[in-house]
Scaffold this active site. Structure first.
Site, PDB file in Angstrom:
ATOM      1  N   ASP A  82       0.849  -1.197   0.000  1.00 37.79           N
ATOM      2  CA  ASP A  82       0.000   0.000   0.000  1.00 37.79           C
ATOM      3  C   ASP A  82       0.890   1.254   0.000  1.00 37.79           C
ATOM      4  O   ASP A  82       1.796   1.370   0.834  1.00 37.79           O
ATOM      5  CB  ASP A  82      -0.860  -0.060   1.280  1.00 37.79           C
ATOM      6  CG  ASP A  82      -1.976   0.964   1.295  1.00 37.79           C
ATOM      7  OD1 ASP A  82      -2.389   1.424   0.217  1.00 37.79           O
ATOM      8  OD2 ASP A  82      -2.458   1.294   2.412  1.00 37.79           O
ATOM      9  N   HIS A  83       0.650   2.174  -0.909  1.00 37.75           N
ATOM     10  CA  HIS A  83       1.387   3.451  -0.968  1.00 37.75           C
ATOM     11  C   HIS A  83       2.914   3.303  -1.012  1.00 37.75           C
ATOM     12  O   HIS A  83       3.618   3.941  -0.214  1.00 37.75           O
ATOM     13  CB  HIS A  83       1.010   4.361   0.214  1.00 37.75           C
ATOM     14  CG  HIS A  83      -0.395   4.845   0.165  1.00 37.75           C
ATOM     15  ND1 HIS A  83      -0.825   5.813  -0.711  1.00 37.75           N
ATOM     16  CD2 HIS A  83      -1.493   4.479   0.885  1.00 37.75           C
ATOM     17  CE1 HIS A  83      -2.116   6.013  -0.528  1.00 37.75           C
ATOM     18  NE2 HIS A  83      -2.558   5.213   0.425  1.00 37.75           N
ATOM     19  N   LYS A 184     -12.846  12.785   7.793  1.00 39.13           N
ATOM     20  CA  LYS A 184     -12.816  12.951   6.332  1.00 39.13           C
ATOM     21  C   LYS A 184     -13.579  14.176   5.856  1.00 39.13           C
ATOM     22  O   LYS A 184     -13.242  14.768   4.849  1.00 39.13           O
ATOM     23  CB  LYS A 184     -13.389  11.703   5.660  1.00 39.13           C
ATOM     24  CG  LYS A 184     -12.624  10.424   5.973  1.00 39.13           C
ATOM     25  CD  LYS A 184     -13.157   9.290   5.158  1.00 39.13           C
ATOM     26  CE  LYS A 184     -12.640   7.942   5.658  1.00 39.13           C
ATOM     27  NZ  LYS A 184     -11.188   7.787   5.532  1.00 39.13           N
ATOM     28  N   HIS A 211      -9.217   4.799  -2.173  1.00 37.82           N
ATOM     29  CA  HIS A 211      -8.524   4.862  -0.874  1.00 37.82           C
ATOM     30  C   HIS A 211      -9.379   5.682   0.087  1.00 37.82           C
ATOM     31  O   HIS A 211     -10.316   6.372  -0.316  1.00 37.82           O
ATOM     32  CB  HIS A 211      -7.162   5.541  -1.038  1.00 37.82           C
ATOM     33  CG  HIS A 211      -6.126   4.639  -1.609  1.00 37.82           C
ATOM     34  ND1 HIS A 211      -5.018   4.248  -0.918  1.00 37.82           N
ATOM     35  CD2 HIS A 211      -6.049   4.032  -2.815  1.00 37.82           C
ATOM     36  CE1 HIS A 211      -4.290   3.438  -1.663  1.00 37.82           C
ATOM     37  NE2 HIS A 211      -4.893   3.288  -2.837  1.00 37.82           N
ATOM     38  N   SER A 214     -13.004   4.280   4.668  1.00 34.23           N
ATOM     39  CA  SER A 214     -13.656   3.851   5.912  1.00 34.23           C
ATOM     40  C   SER A 214     -14.918   4.680   6.146  1.00 34.23           C
ATOM     41  O   SER A 214     -14.992   5.844   5.763  1.00 34.23           O
ATOM     42  CB  SER A 214     -12.709   4.022   7.109  1.00 34.23           C
ATOM     43  OG  SER A 214     -11.833   2.917   7.188  1.00 34.23           O
ATOM     44  N   ARG A 260      -9.054  -0.073  12.836  1.00 37.11           N
ATOM     45  CA  ARG A 260      -8.353   0.521  13.995  1.00 37.11           C
ATOM     46  C   ARG A 260      -9.350   0.920  15.080  1.00 37.11           C
ATOM     47  O   ARG A 260      -9.132   0.689  16.265  1.00 37.11           O
ATOM     48  CB  ARG A 260      -7.590   1.773  13.564  1.00 37.11           C
ATOM     49  CG  ARG A 260      -6.437   1.490  12.624  1.00 37.11           C
ATOM     50  CD  ARG A 260      -5.711   2.781  12.291  1.00 37.11           C
ATOM     51  NE  ARG A 260      -4.664   2.539  11.311  1.00 37.11           N
ATOM     52  CZ  ARG A 260      -3.672   3.380  11.051  1.00 37.11           C
ATOM     53  NH1 ARG A 260      -3.600   4.520  11.699  1.00 37.11           N
ATOM     54  NH2 ARG A 260      -2.763   3.094  10.158  1.00 37.11           N
ATOM     55  N   ARG A 281      -3.618 -11.844  25.880  1.00 37.33           N
ATOM     56  CA  ARG A 281      -4.611 -12.666  25.165  1.00 37.33           C
ATOM     57  C   ARG A 281      -6.032 -12.307  25.576  1.00 37.33           C
ATOM     58  O   ARG A 281      -6.966 -12.456  24.801  1.00 37.33           O
ATOM     59  CB  ARG A 281      -4.344 -14.159  25.424  1.00 37.33           C
ATOM     60  CG  ARG A 281      -3.048 -14.636  24.822  1.00 37.33           C
ATOM     61  CD  ARG A 281      -2.701 -16.031  25.268  1.00 37.33           C
ATOM     62  NE  ARG A 281      -2.443 -16.089  26.706  1.00 37.33           N
ATOM     63  CZ  ARG A 281      -1.943 -17.147  27.336  1.00 37.33           C
ATOM     64  NH1 ARG A 281      -1.661 -18.235  26.672  1.00 37.33           N
ATOM     65  NH2 ARG A 281      -1.727 -17.122  28.638  1.00 37.33           N
TER      66      ARG A 281
END
Ligand code: PH4
Ligand code: ZN
Length: 309
Positions: A82-83, A184, A211, A214, A260, A281
């Site tokens: 990516d990129h 955004k 791109h 999200s 994320r 965990r």
């Protein structure tokens, strides 16, 4: 099943008007969450690695984890850089087992972008690897943005045709109003669909890439904020816009921020509710599950690629 390129994936996606998800990977739990979701949904999958991810986890660890995922899932998976910002990183990934690389010359003047992209395409194609390039600069559309500003930033449809013809690049990332990260849009989310349709009409059958795609689902923003985070005001691309793009020649949709947010919200919540836990965990297991649920949601509701392997 060996790694595959995105060539056949994009051909089928274009014909059947859906998109393949390209999810960024940085560690084992993220890879497992994504792959488990794609396996359950029998969906085609692109796992992508940024320069930052390579630096964080090391190339060899990520490649070996993806090899393990192939063995475990028996899915057709494409491993993509990516990129990539220069020839050297693209070469290193081509030589190091990736089946797809992105050369991102979008910040360069047009002629330099053509030259650099062509250099990577020549090297990669000789070795059976496909290439994505980018034309135009990613930036959200603000209400106040003028047509002239839009033209200066977003992908020019005629230039896109010239770029593809001169470079022979396999797919092209375009700028129509999306941008990276959680913030955004300042006002109402908006994409330049008119521009997208122009590009698609001028390049029939050609796979385009989005791109910064999200959605930044409000419930995850709220979850993060509830447990001590601060992503107030975050805003992404509405799901119906992404579905529409998938019907208009966009064959690859990049998603990182949503994973994320899901992972971080899960970890914040777990540690808040179980302050006594210090076994990784205990919080990485639920975080992996949160990634899986997010990817399943994307496959079903945004990409429309369930069962398309
Ligand atoms: N990407 C992800 C870029 C991640 O250096 P880094 O690892 O932070 O780079 O290419 C996207 O297009 C993701 O879009 P999104 O932010 O809307 O998820
Ligand atoms: Zn990107």
């Amino acid at each position: 099943m060996p790694l595959v390129t995105s060539k056949e994936m994009f051909k089928k996606a274009y014909e059947e008007q859906y998109a393949v998800g390209a999810f960024n990977v940085n560690n084992m739990e993220i890879i497992q969450g994504i792959v488990d979701a794609a396996k359950e949904e029998q969906a085609p999958l692109i796992l992508q690695v940024s320069a930052g991810a390579r630096k964080y986890a090391k190339h060899v660890y990520l490649v070996k984890l993806v090899e393990a995922a192939l063995e475990d899932s028996n899915l057709p998976i494409c491993l993509h850089l990516d990129h990539g910002e220069d020839f050297e990183i693209c070469k290193s990934c081509v030589d190091g087992g990736f089946t797809s690389v992105m050369i991102d010359g979008s910040k360069l003047p047009f002629e330099e972008n053509v030259k650099l992209t062509k250099q990577v395409v020549d090297y990669a194609h000789e070795r059976g690897v496909v290439v994505e390039a980018e034309l135009g600069r990613l930036a959200g559309i603000e209400d106040a943005i003028s047509v002239a500003e839009r033209d200066a930033t977003f992908t020019d449809p005629d230039q896109a045709v010239e770029f593809v013809e001169r470079t022979n690049v396999d797919s092209l990332a375009i700028a129509i109003g999306t941008s990276h990260g959680a913030f955004k849009f300042k006002g109402e989310p908006m994409l330049d669909f008119e521009r997208l349709e122009k590009i698609t009409n001028l390049l029939p059958g050609y796979p385009l890439v989005l791109h910064g795609a999200s959605t930044v689902l409000p419930e995850f923003v709220e979850l993060c904020n509830t447990y001590g985070g601060n992503v107030a005001g975050a805003k992404g691309v509405p799901e119906e816009m992404l579905l529409r793009a998938g019907k208009l020649g966009v064959c690859k949709i990049n998603i990182d921020t949503d994973l994320r947010l899901a992972m971080t919200a899960s970890i914040r919540k777990h540690l808040h509710e179980h302050p006594e836990d210090f076994d990784p965990r205990k919080y990485l297991g639920p975080a992996r599950e949160a990634i899986k649920n997010m990817v399943k949601h994307k496959i079903k509701n945004v990409l429309n690629c369930s069962g398309k392997i």
